[in-house]
Design an enzyme around this catalytic site. Structure first.
Site, PDB file in Angstrom:
ATOM      1  N   ASP A 264     -17.779  36.800  35.151  1.00 15.88           N
ATOM      2  CA  ASP A 264     -17.983  38.246  35.032  1.00 15.88           C
ATOM      3  C   ASP A 264     -19.168  38.551  34.141  1.00 15.88           C
ATOM      4  O   ASP A 264     -19.248  38.027  33.037  1.00 15.88           O
ATOM      5  CB  ASP A 264     -16.751  38.814  34.307  1.00 15.88           C
ATOM      6  CG  ASP A 264     -15.873  39.601  35.226  1.00 15.88           C
ATOM      7  OD1 ASP A 264     -16.255  39.758  36.379  1.00 15.88           O
ATOM      8  OD2 ASP A 264     -14.817  40.052  34.768  1.00 15.88           O
TER       9      ASP A 264
ATOM     10  N   SER B 114     -16.557  38.310  22.673  1.00 13.45           N
ATOM     11  CA  SER B 114     -16.488  37.253  23.677  1.00 13.45           C
ATOM     12  C   SER B 114     -15.563  37.659  24.809  1.00 13.45           C
ATOM     13  O   SER B 114     -14.584  38.387  24.623  1.00 13.45           O
ATOM     14  CB  SER B 114     -16.021  35.943  23.049  1.00 13.45           C
ATOM     15  OG  SER B 114     -14.619  35.884  23.055  1.00 13.45           O
ATOM     16  N   LYS B 115     -15.904  37.146  26.005  1.00 14.65           N
ATOM     17  CA  LYS B 115     -15.140  37.516  27.195  1.00 14.65           C
ATOM     18  C   LYS B 115     -13.713  36.977  27.133  1.00 14.65           C
ATOM     19  O   LYS B 115     -12.814  37.515  27.733  1.00 14.65           O
ATOM     20  CB  LYS B 115     -15.850  36.996  28.455  1.00 14.65           C
ATOM     21  CG  LYS B 115     -17.102  37.783  28.795  1.00 14.65           C
ATOM     22  CD  LYS B 115     -17.577  37.478  30.200  1.00 14.65           C
ATOM     23  CE  LYS B 115     -18.453  36.260  30.212  1.00 14.65           C
ATOM     24  NZ  LYS B 115     -18.956  35.930  31.548  1.00 14.65           N
ATOM     25  N   ARG B 116     -13.542  35.870  26.396  1.00 15.15           N
ATOM     26  CA  ARG B 116     -12.210  35.292  26.310  1.00 15.15           C
ATOM     27  C   ARG B 116     -11.287  36.179  25.489  1.00 15.15           C
ATOM     28  O   ARG B 116     -10.105  36.300  25.763  1.00 15.15           O
ATOM     29  CB  ARG B 116     -12.263  33.905  25.675  1.00 15.15           C
ATOM     30  CG  ARG B 116     -12.336  32.778  26.691  1.00 15.15           C
ATOM     31  CD  ARG B 116     -12.394  31.424  26.006  1.00 15.15           C
ATOM     32  NE  ARG B 116     -13.480  31.338  25.042  1.00 15.15           N
ATOM     33  CZ  ARG B 116     -13.325  31.242  23.721  1.00 15.15           C
ATOM     34  NH1 ARG B 116     -12.136  31.197  23.202  1.00 15.15           N
ATOM     35  NH2 ARG B 116     -14.379  31.158  22.941  1.00 15.15           N
TER      36      ARG B 116
END
Ligand code: GLU
Length: 490
Positions: free
Chosen positions: A19, A255-257
Site C-alpha cells: 500500500d 509506519s504502515k505496520r
C-alpha cells in the site's frame, strides 16, 4: 560543481512495497508545488530494485491514490517520457557502465563475503562494542585469493571504497549545511545483478536530468555516499532538500505496520476529501506567509518557498485533518457534495454502479441536511442510508430500541393518525400536524415527543432533521415505518 540550468525537474521515487505510504503523497506534494511554481517537470520513478519487498499491485495503487489526490506527474512508467523506462528493474543495462567505471577507477571493489560471514562479523563487532561496518576482507584480493578464506560466496557484490577523507557535509536547500555520519563501504551492485538504491538513485537522477532531489530526512545519512558517487563519476550535483519526516504524537516514525493512517488508501476509506488531505499534508511541512491554515494547492504554489518548510518533524494530528475535512465538506457546492456522496455510497455498496434516478434524487435532497453535520464521507451510510433501504430492510439499532419509553406505542399511534390524512406532504405540514397531535394533543414535551418517530423512520437515535427526512422519504414509507415499529412494540 556546475549548476543545473534550464527548467527544474523533480521526482518522487517510491518503492512498490505494498500500500502506498502517506509519505509518498507528502513528498509528491512538495516536489510538485515547487515544479508548478517554477514551470518544470515532475517525474514519477518506480524504484523496484528490492525484489524481496516488491509487491505486484502496489504500482497501480500508487497511480490511483496519487491521481485521487490530484498530484499528477508529467513522466512516469504509465505515461512514458523522454527518459523512459521509468522503472528501475527495466534499466539494469543503464547501471552497468557506471559500475564498471567505478571498479576500473578503484572507487569500488568486489566482495565475495557470504551473508553468514557478514552476520558473524557484525555480531563480533557488536560484542566488542566496536562500530559496525564492513571490515574490507575482500578489498585488494583477487577472486582466487579470496576463495582460499572462509565465508566465500560464488557471486560477488560490488562495494564503494569510502575514503578516509570522504566529505561528510553537504548543502541542503531547507537545512543549510548538514553533517552526516561516516558511511560504511556501501554495496552498490547486489549479487542478483540489481543495483542498490544508492547507485540507482544517483545514476537515474543524473540520467533523468533531475535538478532537485527532494526526499525525506531519513536519507540524510545516505547523501554523502551519493555525493561521492557524483564526484567520482564526474556528474553535476543536483540540489538536495530533505523534508522533515511525518511523526506520531510520541515522535516515532509513522509506519504502515503500526498506524493505519500510514496507508494512503486509509484516507480514501475514511472519507477524507483529497483537497482536505492535500491541505493537511501541506500544513504539516509548511507555513503560509500569513499563517493561514486553510489554503489550496494553488495558494501553496503561489507562495512556495523552501525557506518556509519546517525542519522539525511535524506531528500527525488527525483531529486537525477532521477539522479541515469538515470545513471542505461545508465549502462544497450542493451538486458537488451530492456527487461525492453518491460515489461514497457506491463504494459502501448502498448504491449500485448505476444508481436509480430516485436514489440519486434522494441523495440530492438529503445533501443539505448532512452537509453541516458531516466530518467524513464515510458517515454517509449511517446518516442517510435509511433513505435508501426498502422499508422492510430498515434495521432498527439496539440502542435506538432501548431508548424508547412506555409511551412510545401511544406516540406512534397518534403520529400515524395525524399523518395519514395529510395531503400536502411538506416539512412544514408534517411538523405542524405532529406538534399538534403529540405536543398539544398528548401533552408530551417536544424533547421527548419525536424520539419514537425518529427511531421508527431512521432506525437510529441520532439522524438528520426528522421532518425533512420524512418529507424526502415520502408519505407511504413514513407511515409504513411508523406502523412497523408500532406493531413490533405490540
Ligand atoms: N526509493 C526511495 C524511497 O522509497 C527514494 C528515496 C529518494 O527520494 O531518494 O523512499
Amino acid at each position: 560543481m556546475s549548476e543545473a540550468t534550464g527548467p527544474v525537474r523533480l521526482r518522487v521515487a517510491p518503492s512498490p512495497t505494498g500500500d502506498p505510504h502517506v509519505g509518498t503523497a507528502y513528498m509528491s506534494l512538495f516536489n510538485l508545488a515547487f515544479v508548478r511554481q517554477q514551470g518544470g517537470q515532475f517525474v514519477l520513478r518506480v524504484e523496484d530494485t528490492d525484489r524481496a519487498r516488491y509487491r505486484d499491485d502496489s504500482e497501480q495503487q500508487l497511480y490511483d491514490t496519487l491521481s485521487w489526490l490530484g498530484l499528477h506527474w508529467d513522466e512516469g512508467p504509465d505515461k512514458g517520457g523522454p527518459f523512459a523506462p521509468y522503472r528501475q528493474s527495466e534499466r539494469l543495462e543503464t547501471y552497468k557502465p557506471y559500475v564498471e567505471r567505478l571498479l576500473a577507477d578503484g572507487h569500488a571493489y568486489y566482495c565475495w563475503c557470504s551473508t553468514e560471514r557478514l552476520q558473524e562479523m557484525r555480531e563480533a563487532q557488536q560484542a566488542a562494542k566496536q562500530p559496525t561496518g564492513y571490515d574490507r576482507l575482500c578489498y585488494g584480493k583477487t577472486r582466487e585469493e579470496r576463495a582460499q578464506l572462509p565465508g566465500f560466496s560464488e557471486t560477488p557484490v560490488v562495494r564503494m571504497l569510502i575514503p578516509d577523507d570522504a566529505p561528510l557535509t553537504f548543502t541542503d536547500v531547507i537545512r543549510g549545511e548538514v553533517n552526516a555520519p561516516r558511511p560504511d563501504d556501501q554495496v552498490i551492485l547486489k549479487a542478483d545483478g540489481f543495483p542498490t538504491y544508492h547507485l540507482a538513485v544517483v545514476v537515474d537522477d543524473y540520467e533523468m536530468g533531475i535538478t532537485h532531489v527532494v526526499r525525506g530526512e531519513e536519507w540524510i545519512s545516505s547523501t554523502p555516499k551519493h555525493v561521492l558517487l557524483y564526484t567520482w563519476l564526474g556528474l553535476p550535483l543536483p540540489k538536495f532538500a530533505h523534508m522533515p519526516l511525518l511523526r506520531n504524537a510520541n515522535k516515532s516514525k509513522i509506519s504502515k505496520r503500526k498506524n493505519p493512517a500510514a496507508r494512503l488508501t486509509w484516507f480514501q476509506e475514511q472519507g477524507y476529501l483529497p483537497e482536505a488531505l492535500r491541505n493537511f499534508l501541506a500544513l504539516l511541512g509548511y507555513s503560509m506567509p500569513g499563517g493561514e491554515e486553510v489554503f489550496s494547492f494553488d495558494d501553496m504554489v503561489e507562495h512556495f518557498d523552501w525557506k518556509r518548510v519546517n525542519t522539525v518533524g511535524p506531528v500527525f494530528d488527525l483531529d486537525k485533518l477532521d477539522w479541515l475535512n469538515g470545513h471542505y465538506i461545508r465549502s462544497l457546492s450542493e451538486d458537488d457534495l451530492t456527487d461525492r456522496l453518491v460515489a461514497r455510497l457506491q463504494f459502501d455498496g448502498l448504491l449500485g454502479d448505476e444508481p436509480r434516478e430516485r436514489d440519486h434524487e434522494v441523495v440530492r435532497a438529503a445533501t443539505p441536511l448532512v452537509q453541516t453535520r458531516m466530518v467524513r464521507l464515510n458517515e454517509a451510510a449511517g446518516m442517510i442510508g435509511f433513505l435508501l433501504v426498502d422499508d422492510h430492510d430498515l434495521v432498527v439499532e439496539d440502542d435506538a430500541l432501548a431508548s424508547l419509553k412506555d409511551d412510545a406505542p401511544a406516540v406512534l399511534d397518534a403520529a400515524v393518525t395525524a399523518l395519514q390524512p395529510l395531503a400536502d406532504w411538506s416539512t412544514a405540514q408534517i411538523e405542524a400536524s405532529l406538534r399538534a397531535a403529540l405536543v398539544d394533543g398528548l401533552g408530551i414535551k417536544p424533547k421527548f415527543a419525536f424520539g419514537p418517530l425518529r427511531v421508527a423512520v431512521t432506525g437510529r437515535r441520532v439522524s438528520p432533521p426528522l421532518f425533512e427526512s420524512m418529507e424526502i422519504l415520502g408519505h407511504a414509507s413514513t407511515l409504513t415505518r411508523l406502523m412497523a415499529l408500532r406493531s413490533r412494540l405490540g
